[in-house]
Scaffold this active site. Structure first.
Site, PDB file in Angstrom:
ATOM      1  N   GLU A 104       0.832  -1.331   0.046  1.00  0.00           N
ATOM      2  CA  GLU A 104      -0.056  -0.044  -0.111  1.00  0.00           C
ATOM      3  C   GLU A 104       0.832   1.201  -0.111  1.00  0.00           C
ATOM      4  O   GLU A 104       1.880   1.182   0.441  1.00  0.00           O
ATOM      5  CB  GLU A 104      -0.769   0.043   1.213  1.00  0.00           C
ATOM      6  CG  GLU A 104      -2.159  -0.377   1.133  1.00  0.00           C
ATOM      7  CD  GLU A 104      -3.075   0.485   0.436  1.00  0.00           C
ATOM      8  OE1 GLU A 104      -2.617   1.342  -0.528  1.00  0.00           O
ATOM      9  OE2 GLU A 104      -4.294   0.661   0.625  1.00  0.00           O
ATOM     10  N   ASP A 108      -4.186   4.986   6.355  1.00  0.00           N
ATOM     11  CA  ASP A 108      -4.738   6.314   6.967  1.00  0.00           C
ATOM     12  C   ASP A 108      -5.868   5.968   7.992  1.00  0.00           C
ATOM     13  O   ASP A 108      -5.337   5.762   9.224  1.00  0.00           O
ATOM     14  CB  ASP A 108      -5.456   7.180   5.973  1.00  0.00           C
ATOM     15  CG  ASP A 108      -5.940   8.566   6.329  1.00  0.00           C
ATOM     16  OD1 ASP A 108      -5.397   9.193   7.182  1.00  0.00           O
ATOM     17  OD2 ASP A 108      -6.783   8.945   5.855  1.00  0.00           O
ATOM     18  N   LYS A 136       0.094   6.907   8.503  1.00  0.00           N
ATOM     19  CA  LYS A 136      -0.685   8.245   9.266  1.00  0.00           C
ATOM     20  C   LYS A 136      -1.251   7.649  10.429  1.00  0.00           C
ATOM     21  O   LYS A 136      -2.406   7.733  10.658  1.00  0.00           O
ATOM     22  CB  LYS A 136      -1.773   8.908   8.211  1.00  0.00           C
ATOM     23  CG  LYS A 136      -1.313  10.039   7.758  1.00  0.00           C
ATOM     24  CD  LYS A 136      -2.642  10.766   6.951  1.00  0.00           C
ATOM     25  CE  LYS A 136      -2.219  11.507   5.894  1.00  0.00           C
ATOM     26  NZ  LYS A 136      -3.532  12.026   5.058  1.00  0.00           N
ATOM     27  N   ARG A 170       0.263  12.115  -9.064  1.00  0.00           N
ATOM     28  CA  ARG A 170       0.905  10.634  -8.883  1.00  0.00           C
ATOM     29  C   ARG A 170       2.327  10.815  -9.350  1.00  0.00           C
ATOM     30  O   ARG A 170       3.260  10.080  -8.862  1.00  0.00           O
ATOM     31  CB  ARG A 170       0.144   9.787  -9.595  1.00  0.00           C
ATOM     32  CG  ARG A 170      -1.206   9.374  -9.145  1.00  0.00           C
ATOM     33  CD  ARG A 170      -1.838   8.152  -9.756  1.00  0.00           C
ATOM     34  NE  ARG A 170      -3.228   7.859  -9.508  1.00  0.00           N
ATOM     35  CZ  ARG A 170      -3.884   7.771  -8.363  1.00  0.00           C
ATOM     36  NH1 ARG A 170      -3.220   7.289  -7.430  1.00  0.00           N
ATOM     37  NH2 ARG A 170      -5.309   7.616  -8.098  1.00  0.00           N
TER      38      ARG A 170
HETATM   39  P1  XMP Z   1      -7.781   4.691   4.801  1.00  0.00           P
HETATM   40  O1  XMP Z   1      -8.355   5.729   5.493  1.00  0.00           O
HETATM   41  O2  XMP Z   1      -8.780   3.514   4.367  1.00  0.00           O
HETATM   42  O3  XMP Z   1      -7.230   5.133   3.679  1.00  0.00           O
HETATM   43  O4  XMP Z   1      -6.552   4.087   5.534  1.00  0.00           O
HETATM   44  C1  XMP Z   1      -6.360   4.567   2.712  1.00  0.00           C
HETATM   45  C2  XMP Z   1      -6.284   5.104   1.504  1.00  0.00           C
HETATM   46  O5  XMP Z   1      -6.764   6.729   1.519  1.00  0.00           O
HETATM   47  C3  XMP Z   1      -5.905   7.073   0.340  1.00  0.00           C
HETATM   48  N1  XMP Z   1      -5.217   8.445   1.387  1.00  0.00           N
HETATM   49  C4  XMP Z   1      -4.298   9.391   0.708  1.00  0.00           C
HETATM   50  N2  XMP Z   1      -4.033   9.236  -0.484  1.00  0.00           N
HETATM   51  N3  XMP Z   1      -2.879  11.329   0.215  1.00  0.00           N
HETATM   52  C5  XMP Z   1      -3.149  10.524  -0.773  1.00  0.00           C
HETATM   53  O6  XMP Z   1      -2.840  10.697  -1.958  1.00  0.00           O
HETATM   54  C6  XMP Z   1      -2.934  11.081   1.327  1.00  0.00           C
HETATM   55  O7  XMP Z   1      -2.506  11.960   2.374  1.00  0.00           O
HETATM   56  C7  XMP Z   1      -3.927  10.116   1.916  1.00  0.00           C
HETATM   57  N4  XMP Z   1      -4.441   9.585   3.058  1.00  0.00           N
HETATM   58  C8  XMP Z   1      -5.313   8.513   2.637  1.00  0.00           C
HETATM   59  C9  XMP Z   1      -4.748   6.188  -0.127  1.00  0.00           C
HETATM   60  O8  XMP Z   1      -5.542   5.911  -1.370  1.00  0.00           O
HETATM   61  C10 XMP Z   1      -5.007   5.226   0.740  1.00  0.00           C
HETATM   62  O9  XMP Z   1      -4.814   3.913  -0.049  1.00  0.00           O
HETATM   63 MG    MG Z   2      -3.979   3.456  -1.714  1.00  0.00          MG
END
Ligand code: XMP
Ligand code: MG
Length: 185
Positions: A104, A108, A136, A170
């Site tokens: 990944e 987040d 994060k 990207r």
């Molecule tokens: P979750 O919240 O499900 O999110 O853990 C995971 C996905 O959210 C996207 N994501 C980001 N993408 N900058 C991005 O370009 C960010 O700061 C960010 N935070 C979350 C990402 O696609 C990840 O797979």
């Molecule tokens: Mg992703």
């Protein structure tokens, strides 16, 4: 010359340079080589953001491994997750009785990773682990920790090295913080 179409112009500050990321891929590659020695894992790239990290990381893994991709999405183009996750593109391989490594770009809230892990375990995977470039941690809402982590990421929206805002940036070769003015009106 100043150019508003230049990718650098939306970056507030650089977080991780190309050279730093390359070193981190080497470190994680050695960890993964040791972790999967004697096994034949399926390395699963989470489309689309993880593709850049995956190609660099996979080449640092001295392991016999299969490669597959999955695209699950909970985003609607903004900087906040919608919470609803759907499989937009499924794996082509059967994961039953296989060791699976999900790659990944960023974890987040953890909802996406948890969804993928649950899905693969439900399909009978022997083990499911995750290598992530950015963690994060501060935003986690579910109890899940990726096993292999590049960096802890500050609680800011980041772009580059595969990560996007609304489909863009990207191809920025490093990881940077997106200027809040780009998404706040
Ligand atoms: P979750 O919240 O499900 O999110 O853990 C995971 C996905 O959210 C996207 N994501 C980001 N993408 N900058 C991005 O370009 C960010 O700061 C960010 N935070 C979350 C990402 O696609 C990840 O797979
Ligand atoms: Mg992703």
């Amino acid at each position: 010359m100043a150019n508003s179409d230049n990718l650098n112009s939306v970056v507030e500050r650089k977080l991780f340079s190309e050279a730093e990321i390359a070193d981190t891929c080497k470190r994680l590659g050695s960890e993964l080589t040791a972790a999967y020695a004697g096994k034949r894992p399926i390395v699963v790239g989470a489309l689309k953001g993880a593709v850049f990290f995956l190609t660099d990381l996979f080449r640092e893994m001295d392991v016999k491994a299969d490669l597959d991709f999955i695209d699950v999405s909970s985003y609607n183009g903004g900087t906040e997750s919608t919470g609803k996750i759907v499989v937009e593109h499924d794996l082509s391989k059967d994961v039953k009785d296989r060791d699976v490594l999900i790659v990944e770009d960023i974890v987040d809230t953890g909802l996406t990773l948890q969804f993928m892990k649950d899905l693969l375990l439900k399909r009978g995977a022997k083990s499911v682990k995750c290598a992530v470039l950015l963690d994060k941690k501060a935003r986690r809402t579910v109890d899940i920790e990726p096993e292999f982590v590049g960096y802890e990421c500050p609680n800011e929206f980041v772009i580059g090295y595969g990560m996007d805002f609304d489909g863009l940036y990207r191809n920025l070769p490093y990881v940077g913080v997106l200027k809040p003015s780009e998404y706040q009106n």
